[in-house]
Design an enzyme around this catalytic site. Structure first.
Site, PDB file in Angstrom:
ATOM      1  N   CYS A 141      37.939  46.975  47.228  1.00  0.00           N
ATOM      2  CA  CYS A 141      37.595  47.672  45.979  1.00  0.00           C
ATOM      3  C   CYS A 141      37.790  46.755  44.779  1.00  0.00           C
ATOM      4  O   CYS A 141      38.921  46.587  44.297  1.00  0.00           O
ATOM      5  CB  CYS A 141      38.421  48.947  45.842  1.00  0.00           C
ATOM      6  SG  CYS A 141      38.039  49.863  44.332  1.00  0.00           S
ATOM      7  N   CYS A 144      39.162  48.503  41.675  1.00  0.00           N
ATOM      8  CA  CYS A 144      40.608  48.799  41.733  1.00  0.00           C
ATOM      9  C   CYS A 144      41.433  47.527  41.537  1.00  0.00           C
ATOM     10  O   CYS A 144      42.436  47.530  40.828  1.00  0.00           O
ATOM     11  CB  CYS A 144      41.009  49.371  43.092  1.00  0.00           C
ATOM     12  SG  CYS A 144      39.870  50.544  43.791  1.00  0.00           S
ATOM     13  N   ASP A 145      41.054  46.452  42.197  1.00  0.00           N
ATOM     14  CA  ASP A 145      41.950  45.290  42.304  1.00  0.00           C
ATOM     15  C   ASP A 145      41.469  44.033  41.571  1.00  0.00           C
ATOM     16  O   ASP A 145      42.219  43.058  41.479  1.00  0.00           O
ATOM     17  CB  ASP A 145      42.157  44.942  43.796  1.00  0.00           C
ATOM     18  CG  ASP A 145      42.813  46.102  44.540  1.00  0.00           C
ATOM     19  OD1 ASP A 145      43.584  46.840  43.904  1.00  0.00           O
ATOM     20  OD2 ASP A 145      42.538  46.284  45.736  1.00  0.00           O
TER      21      ASP A 145
END
Ligand code: NDP
Length: 326
Positions: A141, A144-145
């Protein structure tokens, strides 16, 4: 042995942000929801480290803590959270019909409404070095990261719309993004391909696959292989993003619930209604496009409201409560 089958007003399958938000709303509306968590209680966020993009957490929050808090919030209003896996379903076609549910291949239940929030699972390549370094620089992701790799060199695998979108997202944050596409063309739409090819710091490699992810505890590099020439090349990277698709967790609903050709549940218009009366779907299981915790939570709320309205229509609850809305 009792032959009485438990009857549940609102059964929630799955315990990610969609399931817990549905549970919060359903319990506040007095639908006495029962949730079965599935095999990965808390869902995909329990495998994430920091969640920095969920509104209301100015300092960010780690995924597992957020899921524990969501569970506590749902339980505060009376949701019964049970560890268990729904293994079979027999949904009724009738308005007001009773849905039959099997848990852990043994327990039989009946439900007036069902909210499916079983999520989707990111696909990985399956290489041992990739699996070993998940959480140590290998992620599925970018949204997300990606932030953790600000100003660094990263790589992304995949040639679909997700990979193209995530590559351009990463290119904004990172110094350089090497993109590995296994064929000599991308599956992504022409518009997305154009975005990739016109982004200067994306190094696009066709016919290229991951040979090995390098590093002991964290990602330090990537050995790539050209699958036409067999030539190998090693690059230094700190993050590797896998964007080769997701698999919605819908196997047990096959032949009963209408899905698209990739297995995502189809919902009616802007609602969470499925083709079966009283069965609703929320979160990633019905959304292949946005797939964010906050959008999953939003549709979880919608599913509980849809379930409450349905129960009011069939006369199973007296009226739609105002408590749901404040
Ligand atoms: P897709 O299935 O569309 O693409 C997967 C990509 O990964 C393909 O390029 C595929 O290669 C590649 N791939 C699969 N397995 C491997 C492997 N083992 N090794 C290397 N590469 C591999 O998945 P997406 O997640 O990209 O998209 C899913 C759906 O969501 C699509 O319908 C897409 O259009 C949609 N979507 C739409 C967006 C938007 O409109 N903004 C954003 C994101 C997704 P190959 O082509 O060779 O099979």
């Amino acid at each position: 042995m009792s032959d009485t089958v438990e009857r549940i007003k609102c059964l929630i399958i799955g315990s990610g942000p969609a399931g817990y938000t549905a549970a919060i709303y359903a319990s506040r509306a007095d639908l006495k929801p029962v949730m079965y968590t599935g095999m990965e209680p808390g869902g995909q966020l329990t495998t994430t480290t920091e969640v920095d993009n969920f509104p209301g957490y100015p300092e960010g929050i780690d995924g597992p803590t957020m899921m524990v808090q969501l569970q506590q919030q749902a339980e505060r209003f009376g949701t019964e959270v049970r560890i268990g896996m729904v293994t079979a379903v027999e949904f009724s076609d009738e308005v007001g019909g009773i849905h039959k549910i099997t848990v852990d291949n043994s327990t039989q239940l009946e439900a007036e409404t069902v909210i499916i929030s079983t999520g989707a699972t990111a696909k990985y390549l399956g290489l041992p070095s990739e699996q070993r370094l998940r959480g140590g620089g290998v992620s599925a992701c970018a949204v997300c990261d990606g932030f953790f790799y600000k100003g660094q060199d990263v790589a992304i695998v995949g040639g679909g719309d997700t990979a193209a979108e995530e590559a351009t997202y990463l290119a904004n944050i990172c110094k350089k993004v090497t993109m590995l596409v296994r064929r000599d063309e991308m599956r992504a739409s022409k518009a997305m391909q154009h975005r990739v090819t016109s982004t200067k710091n994306i190094d696009l490699r066709y016919n290229t696959e991951v040979d090995e992810v390098l590093g002991d505890m964290v990602v330090e590099g990537l050995r790539m292989k050209n699958n036409q020439t067999g030539e190998k090349e090693t690059i230094d990277i700190t993050g590797l993003f896998i964007a080769i698709g997701h698999k919605p967790n819908t196997d047990i609903f096959k032949d009963q619930i209408t899905m698209d050709d990739t297995g995502y549940i189809k919902t009616e218009g802007k609602s969470t209604k499925t083709n079966k009366p009283g069965v609703f779907a929320s979160g990633d299981v019905q959304d292949k496009e946005y797939r964010q915790a906050v959008t999953a939570a939003g549709t979880g709320c919608m599913a509980a409201l849809d379930a409450e309205r349905y129960l009011a229509e069939i006369g199973s609850v007296e009226e739609v409560t105002t408590s749901t809305y404040n």
